[in-house]
Design an enzyme around this catalytic site. Sequence first.
Site, short mmCIF file in Angstrom:
data_model
loop_
_atom_site.label_atom_id
_atom_site.label_comp_id
_atom_site.label_asym_id
_atom_site.label_seq_id
_atom_site.Cartn_x
_atom_site.Cartn_y
_atom_site.Cartn_z
N ARG A 273 -6.13 -22.48 41.85
CA ARG A 273 -5.15 -22.94 43.02
C ARG A 273 -3.70 -23.24 42.41
O ARG A 273 -3.73 -24.20 41.51
CB ARG A 273 -5.56 -24.21 43.62
CG ARG A 273 -5.02 -24.62 44.88
CD ARG A 273 -5.47 -26.06 45.33
NE ARG A 273 -4.65 -26.81 44.39
CZ ARG A 273 -5.27 -28.19 44.15
NH1 ARG A 273 -6.38 -28.55 44.38
NH2 ARG A 273 -4.47 -28.84 43.22
N HIS A 277 -2.90 -28.93 46.19
CA HIS A 277 -3.86 -28.76 47.24
C HIS A 277 -3.45 -28.74 48.84
O HIS A 277 -3.80 -27.71 49.45
CB HIS A 277 -5.09 -30.00 47.56
CG HIS A 277 -6.07 -30.33 48.38
ND1 HIS A 277 -7.05 -29.28 48.59
CD2 HIS A 277 -5.91 -30.91 49.70
CE1 HIS A 277 -7.59 -29.53 49.61
NE2 HIS A 277 -6.92 -30.50 50.49
N TYR A 286 -3.10 -35.08 38.12
CA TYR A 286 -4.51 -34.95 37.55
C TYR A 286 -4.80 -33.71 36.74
O TYR A 286 -5.87 -33.40 36.32
CB TYR A 286 -5.43 -35.10 38.89
CG TYR A 286 -5.36 -34.30 40.08
CD1 TYR A 286 -5.54 -32.70 39.88
CD2 TYR A 286 -4.52 -34.46 40.96
CE1 TYR A 286 -5.38 -31.78 40.84
CE2 TYR A 286 -4.34 -33.57 42.09
CZ TYR A 286 -4.60 -32.18 41.95
OH TYR A 286 -4.30 -31.62 43.06
#
Length: 379
Positions: A273, A277, A286
């Site tokens: 990805r 998100h 993160y």
Amino acid sequence: MTALRQATEVVDPVPGAASPHLPEQPDLVQLLTPEGERVEHPDYSLDISDDELRGLYRDLALVRRWDVEATALQRQGELGIWASLLGQEAAQVGAGRALQPDDMAFPTYREHGVAWTRGVDPLQVMGLFRGVDNGGWDPAALGFNLYTIVIGAQCLHATGYAMGVQRDGAESAVLAFLGDGATSQGEVNEAMIFAASFSAPVVFFCQNNQYAISVPLERQSRVPLFQRAAGFGFPGVRVDGNDVLAVLAVTRAALAAAREGQGPTFIEAFTYRMGAHTTSDDPTRYRLASELEEWKLRDPIARLKAYLSRSGVADAAFFDSVEAEADELAARIRSGTVDMPDPDPTVMFDHVYAEQTPPLAAQRAEFVEYHASFEGGEH
Ligand SMILES: Cc1ncc(C[n+]2csc(CCOP(=O)(O)OP(=O)(O)O)c2C)c(N)n1
Ligand SMILES: [Mg+2]
């Protein structure tokens, strides 16, 4: 104590399973290297014309352009949220183009590339993310179910649908989409048990994009995801999810097996990805920027472009025409989205149940009164 430690300790992932750094992956099915070189695979061949190859490139380029435009529209306040497919175009277009017209696909909320291949108008998807409707396409007519936000639920729907197909004696197959994180969900495991037990004509297509929001794959599984299929009793295969040719070949084969009564297959499309998100997420919190840089080298569109150019299947004029078409598409998506009329807000009460219930009618009346309390408000 030792046993407890062993049970709770997070072990290093199996090589090739969880690390996005792609060490050795002997099980990875690939027909196109990241450099755009065509390679053969002993189990998967692909019979594809030059026209089809150019068509795949067009699909990839147009869905990426749609995605970029949608992200921009969300940032400008025109969409409530957007779930980007950036980096996953090949996984989605390859899987979508493997479907036949009578097959049925069950998406999550990110499958815009599959929606495209099924003939869903991008504006119908945009309406959903703008919040003006609940999904404006006809699932039965297009063979593409409505988006499902509840993680994993669509795997049960897909398996149930496939069991229905089986009972109807129809020769079609079902493709269930899910993410790496969804494999930890009860429904997905229940769906796979039912699918295996009844040999249902369903293929589970897992886009392992390495993250479930901020949770990396190594927190979901200690074995490569495709190996889980063995425990359910059906084949599992890992394909390079950034290689549209390999995804097409592997998904075609799995769907054909399902149609022929051989039961389910689990496909793990190993991908990444590249964006957040959703537009509500900030991945810099993160994950390291270097990880993204590494995956950019495996860009699914660049590798097909390299192959098409080098092999002479497409020339500069072709790429320019796709670029121009992408500009037109983006302009249509933009104007079509901002011009969408706001729905009457009371409509949301009309589709909860087939018939209105007294509590719902009371809530509706309260809502109407509340809206009327605003200056000049009708509702
Ligand atoms: C049942 C359920 N639990 C939690 C959520 C919140 N949620 C939305 S997306 C997501 C992560 C899903 O990750 P993955 O399956 O890997 O799919 P991806 O978003 O990476 O495509 C979660 C936990 C949800 N929508 N549904
Ligand atoms: Mg994921």
